[in-house]
Write an enzyme that holds these catalytic residues in place. Structure first.
Site, PDB file in Angstrom:
ATOM      1  N   ASP A   1      -3.475  50.546 -57.306  1.00 51.07           N
ATOM      2  CA  ASP A   1      -3.017  49.178 -57.278  1.00 51.07           C
ATOM      3  C   ASP A   1      -3.233  48.624 -55.731  1.00 51.07           C
ATOM      4  O   ASP A   1      -2.997  49.565 -54.898  1.00 51.07           O
ATOM      5  CB  ASP A   1      -1.815  49.017 -57.912  1.00 51.07           C
ATOM      6  CG  ASP A   1      -1.463  47.620 -57.933  1.00 51.07           C
ATOM      7  OD1 ASP A   1      -2.389  46.689 -58.111  1.00 51.07           O
ATOM      8  OD2 ASP A   1      -0.326  47.159 -57.643  1.00 51.07           O
TER       9      ASP A   1
ATOM     10  N   ASP B   1      -1.601  45.342 -54.176  1.00 49.49           N
ATOM     11  CA  ASP B   1      -0.473  44.461 -53.855  1.00 49.49           C
ATOM     12  C   ASP B   1       0.614  45.201 -54.257  1.00 49.49           C
ATOM     13  O   ASP B   1       0.971  45.545 -55.623  1.00 49.49           O
ATOM     14  CB  ASP B   1      -0.496  42.988 -54.686  1.00 49.49           C
ATOM     15  CG  ASP B   1      -1.600  42.290 -54.309  1.00 49.49           C
ATOM     16  OD1 ASP B   1      -1.852  42.432 -53.047  1.00 49.49           O
ATOM     17  OD2 ASP B   1      -1.873  41.220 -54.952  1.00 49.49           O
TER      18      ASP B   1
ATOM     19  N   ASP C   1       2.869  49.719 -59.049  1.00 50.76           N
ATOM     20  CA  ASP C   1       4.294  49.415 -58.918  1.00 50.76           C
ATOM     21  C   ASP C   1       4.915  48.367 -59.920  1.00 50.76           C
ATOM     22  O   ASP C   1       6.061  48.143 -59.917  1.00 50.76           O
ATOM     23  CB  ASP C   1       4.412  48.920 -57.427  1.00 50.76           C
ATOM     24  CG  ASP C   1       4.013  47.516 -57.378  1.00 50.76           C
ATOM     25  OD1 ASP C   1       2.714  47.099 -57.929  1.00 50.76           O
ATOM     26  OD2 ASP C   1       4.346  46.432 -56.863  1.00 50.76           O
TER      27      ASP C   1
END
Length: 289
Positions: A25, A27, A231
């Site tokens: 990922d 961001d 996250d």
């Protein structure tokens, strides 16, 4: 844990070095709140030295990911908009047979589309608004509004609005309203996920994109081992579809409860964002290669 031990044992007993794929990922994972990957530079250097395939799998749009790939000097396939599109660069390591799947040939890429039509998603979101749900999509916002909402520069906010497969939106409401939102999106034939924002999308998700790419790599290289770092809830499917899932701490220093609950045995990175990403990747490479 037993699965991981078996994988490591099989690699140690194998004559052929495995090809490691790392899905990530952006961001809150490889990128910090200022959209910088500076803290991850040691691991990124090691990835280049080991010629590991680093595959971006993000909710970001194609132009946003392309800009990031350019800064990273990344040449590998990438997955945009929560699994909506898989972009495979031409003349790179992964070769594909166009006859095997629904592939669109573009100037620089082969595109495998998994996501819904963006115009249809916009129509569905407007329907939610007519039903009294307080939703506002990126398509309802000006470039300046998106910039103010996300903290992006104007040029980057413009790229964030160039969507093809998925629509991020903000939603205001209590817990019962969230439940109603989920029901109405499901009833309209679409799915809901969440990263920094809510996202309405089709049957695609990061996991489907990862699964398809892994199968393609296995067909070409045979001996493959996979890891992924994320996250947020929209990373769960990606993490579930790899051998070594890693959850990175969020800005508040906590791990996403949905990932911890759903991805059993995932490794917990020591730090926040790219700092945690960096340490986790270095440990993974040391363990696996």
């Amino acid at each position: 844990m037993h699965k991981k031990i078996r994988i490591v044992d099989s690699l140690q007993n194998s004559k052929d070095s495995p090809k490691l794929l790392i899905f990530t990922d952006l961001d809150g994972t490889l990128l910090d709140s200022d959209y910088s990957f500076k803290q991850a530079l040691p691991a990124l250097k090691l990835i280049q030295e080991k010629r590991i395939s680093l595959i971006i799998c993000s909710s970001k749009t194609r132009p946003e990911i392309e800009k990031c790939r350019e800064k990273l000097k990344n040449v590998y396939p990438f997955i945009s908009e929560n699994g909506g599109g898989i972009f495979i660069p031409k003349n790179q390591e992964l070769k594909i047979q166009k006859s095997e799947m629904n592939v669109k040939e573009e100037e620089k890429y082969y595109l495998i589309r998994l996501g819904a039509d963006y115009a249809e998603l916009r129509t569905a979101l407007k329907g939610l608004k007519y039903e009294g749900l307080d939703v506002k999509g990126f398509g309802d916002m000006s470039i300046r509004e998106v910039a103010e909402l996300t903290g992006l520069k104007m040029v980057d906010a413009r790229m964030a609005k160039q969507r093809d497969f998925d629509e991020p939106f903000i939603f205001r409401g209590d817990a019962s309203s969230v439940r109603k939102l989920k029901r109405r999106i499901k009833a309209s034939g679409y799915n809901l996920t969440r990263g920094e924002f809510y996202h309405i999308m089709g049957e695609s998700d990061k996991g489907r994109g990862v699964d398809l790419l892994v199968k393609m790599y296995k067909k070409q290289y045979g001996n493959i081992i996979t890891a992924a770092l994320g996250d947020s809830p929209n990373d769960i499917e990606m993490l579930l579809n790899t051998d070594y899932p890693v959850v990175v701490k969020k800005r508040d220093g906590k791990y996403d409860a949905g990932i911890i609950r759903n991805v059993k045995g995932c490794t917990r990175a020591d730090g926040v964002g790219p700092d945690g990403w960096n340490s986790a990747v270095i440990k993974l490479i040391d363990l696996l290669l």
